[in-house]
Scaffold this motif. Structure first.
Motif, short mmCIF file in Angstrom:
data_model
loop_
_atom_site.label_atom_id
_atom_site.label_comp_id
_atom_site.label_asym_id
_atom_site.label_seq_id
_atom_site.Cartn_x
_atom_site.Cartn_y
_atom_site.Cartn_z
N LEU A 10 -2.97 0.04 2.32
CA LEU A 10 -3.04 -1.42 2.27
C LEU A 10 -4.19 -1.95 1.42
O LEU A 10 -4.30 -3.15 1.20
CB LEU A 10 -3.17 -1.98 3.69
N ASN A 11 -5.04 -1.05 0.93
CA ASN A 11 -6.17 -1.49 0.10
C ASN A 11 -5.68 -2.24 -1.13
O ASN A 11 -4.84 -1.75 -1.88
CB ASN A 11 -7.01 -0.28 -0.34
N GLY A 12 -6.23 -3.42 -1.35
CA GLY A 12 -5.91 -4.18 -2.54
C GLY A 12 -4.66 -5.02 -2.46
O GLY A 12 -4.37 -5.77 -3.40
N LEU A 13 -3.92 -4.94 -1.37
CA LEU A 13 -2.69 -5.72 -1.25
C LEU A 13 -2.98 -7.12 -0.71
O LEU A 13 -3.85 -7.29 0.15
CB LEU A 13 -1.70 -5.01 -0.33
N ASP A 14 -2.23 -8.10 -1.20
CA ASP A 14 -2.36 -9.45 -0.67
C ASP A 14 -1.56 -9.55 0.63
O ASP A 14 -0.87 -8.60 1.02
CB ASP A 14 -1.87 -10.48 -1.70
N PRO A 15 -1.68 -10.67 1.37
CA PRO A 15 -0.98 -10.78 2.66
C PRO A 15 0.52 -10.51 2.57
O PRO A 15 1.09 -9.87 3.46
CB PRO A 15 -1.26 -12.22 3.09
N GLU A 16 1.17 -10.97 1.50
CA GLU A 16 2.60 -10.71 1.35
C GLU A 16 2.85 -9.23 1.19
O GLU A 16 3.81 -8.67 1.76
CB GLU A 16 3.15 -11.49 0.14
N GLY A 17 1.98 -8.56 0.43
CA GLY A 17 2.13 -7.12 0.23
C GLY A 17 1.91 -6.34 1.51
O GLY A 17 2.60 -5.35 1.78
N VAL A 18 0.93 -6.77 2.31
CA VAL A 18 0.67 -6.11 3.59
C VAL A 18 1.88 -6.21 4.50
O VAL A 18 2.30 -5.24 5.13
CB VAL A 18 -0.58 -6.72 4.25
N ARG A 19 2.47 -7.40 4.57
CA ARG A 19 3.66 -7.59 5.41
C ARG A 19 4.82 -6.74 4.91
O ARG A 19 5.54 -6.12 5.71
CB ARG A 19 4.07 -9.06 5.43
N TRP A 20 4.99 -6.68 3.59
CA TRP A 20 6.06 -5.86 3.02
C TRP A 20 5.88 -4.39 3.36
O TRP A 20 6.84 -3.71 3.77
CB TRP A 20 6.07 -6.04 1.49
N VAL A 21 4.66 -3.87 3.23
CA VAL A 21 4.41 -2.46 3.55
C VAL A 21 4.67 -2.19 5.02
O VAL A 21 5.28 -1.18 5.39
CB VAL A 21 2.96 -2.08 3.17
N ARG A 22 4.19 -3.10 5.89
CA ARG A 22 4.40 -2.92 7.32
C ARG A 22 5.88 -2.83 7.66
O ARG A 22 6.31 -1.93 8.39
CB ARG A 22 3.77 -4.11 8.06
N GLU A 23 6.68 -3.74 7.11
CA GLU A 23 8.12 -3.73 7.38
C GLU A 23 8.80 -2.51 6.79
O GLU A 23 9.73 -1.96 7.38
CB GLU A 23 8.73 -5.02 6.84
N MET A 24 8.33 -2.06 5.62
CA MET A 24 8.90 -0.88 5.00
C MET A 24 8.66 0.37 5.85
O MET A 24 9.55 1.18 6.08
CB MET A 24 8.32 -0.66 3.61
N PHE A 25 7.42 0.53 6.35
CA PHE A 25 7.11 1.68 7.19
C PHE A 25 8.01 1.70 8.43
O PHE A 25 8.54 2.76 8.82
CB PHE A 25 5.65 1.63 7.63
N GLN A 26 8.17 0.55 9.05
CA GLN A 26 8.99 0.49 10.26
C GLN A 26 10.46 0.77 9.95
O GLN A 26 11.14 1.44 10.74
CB GLN A 26 8.82 -0.88 10.92
N ARG A 27 10.94 0.31 8.79
CA ARG A 27 12.32 0.60 8.39
C ARG A 27 12.51 2.09 8.14
O ARG A 27 13.51 2.68 8.57
CB ARG A 27 12.67 -0.19 7.13
#
Length: 305
Positions: free
Chosen positions: A155-172
């Motif tokens: 998550l280093n360097g990601l903006d809030p939208e990027g953080v949410r996208w990564v979180r949802e991707m991991f869960q998927r």
């Protein structure tokens, strides 16, 4: 599934990983937590065969990673988003990985589109921001469509939208039955992302359990009370054996440990003290982490003077 059995790594007289035995299960996002210097990165490097263990074993679905000739088909990993040739384009970088692992070249476009870099794919990586490099690193991990994925501080360097996208991707990915192992120092993100936690300190295992169990085990139940006669109420609760502190979040508020909300309400009623607020505070992952790893912090800051 990743299995660590009595995994140990020493550098001279320093033990980086100390007899670590853990099973990282498929179908769930597992957070990997520990203070700085706790051995997280060394453990991930041993899983991938980049560091040789001093003793013990680590296998992925029953085999060592280094025994798999086309590794990206089995394990995708992002360890350091900055460790990449800045003169190449993202397309060229991913194509080289695809060719060496016999992955269809169509996957390059697919993963660039998935991580949001389709339009920047032919630009030199040296001009990318840290957030863009993180996305490219994730694209590389996804390239072989592997069943096991490892991420070190993704998550280093990601903006809030990027953080949410990564979180949802991991869960998927976990819902698809994959093993997802994520090292992070961001407690707030692990609360929203991980289902299980592996916590280490000074290279040794501290906890291997669900996020909810870890939060409950490490954090005492606290009750927030607010009353006009806060001082009188504090004296009564202290006499009952409670630990009482002023609550910084509310005027006239008290944080109470050692008594339930029901017992506090009963004591206030018996002593004719009106309560303006009475609420049990949720267990905090960050508080649990700080409490349980307090003795395992290698570099602790001194108190402000």
């Amino acid at each position: 599934m990743i299995e660590l059995t009595d995994l140990t790594k020493r550098y001279g007289d320093k033990t980086a990983v100390d007899h670590l035995t853990v099973t990282v299960r498929s179908g769930t996002v597992t957070g990997f937590l520990g203070p700085n210097g706790s051995g997280k990165s060394t453990t991930l490097r041993m899983i991938l065969g980049l560091n040789a263990p001093t003793s013990g074993t680590v296998t992925i679905d029953g085999r060592r990673f280094i025994d798999r000739p086309r590794g990206l088909r089995h394990v995708g990993a992002l360890l350091d988003a900055q460790d990449i040739h800045g003169g190449r384009s993202a397309v060229a970088h991913l194509k080289s990985l695809a060719v060496s692992n016999r992955i269809p070249l169509r996957r390059v476009g697919e993963v660039l589109d998935e991580v949001g870099l389709a339009e920047a794919g032919r630009k030199r990586i040296g001009g990318y921001s840290l957030g863009m490099k993180q996305r490219l690193g994730i694209a590389g991990a996804l390239l072989g469509d592997p069943p096991v994925l490892l991420f070190d501080e993704p998550l280093n360097g990601l903006d809030p939208e990027g953080v949410r996208w990564v979180r949802e991707m991991f869960q998927r990915l976990a819902k698809e039955g994959r093993t997802v192992f994520v090292s992070s120092h961001l407690m707030s993100e692990m609360e929203h992302t991980a289902e299980r936690l592996v916590v280490i300190g000074r290279g040794a295992l501290i906890a291997d359990e669900t996020l909810a169990d870890f939060s409950r085990r490490g954090s005492k139940a606290a009750v927030l009370v607010r009353a006009p006669e806060a001082a009188a109420l504090a004296a009564i609760l202290t006499a009952e054996g409670a630990e009482v502190e002023d609550a910084a979040t509310a005027a006239g508020g008290l944080t109470v440990l050692g008594l339930t909300a029901a017992r506090i309400g009963e004591l206030a009623w018996r002593n004719d003290i009106m309560l303006a607020e009475l609420a049990t505070q949720n267990a905090s992952l960050e508080k649990a982490f700080m409490e349980l790893t307090a003795d395992a912090v290698e570099y602790a800051a001194g108190e402000a003077r």
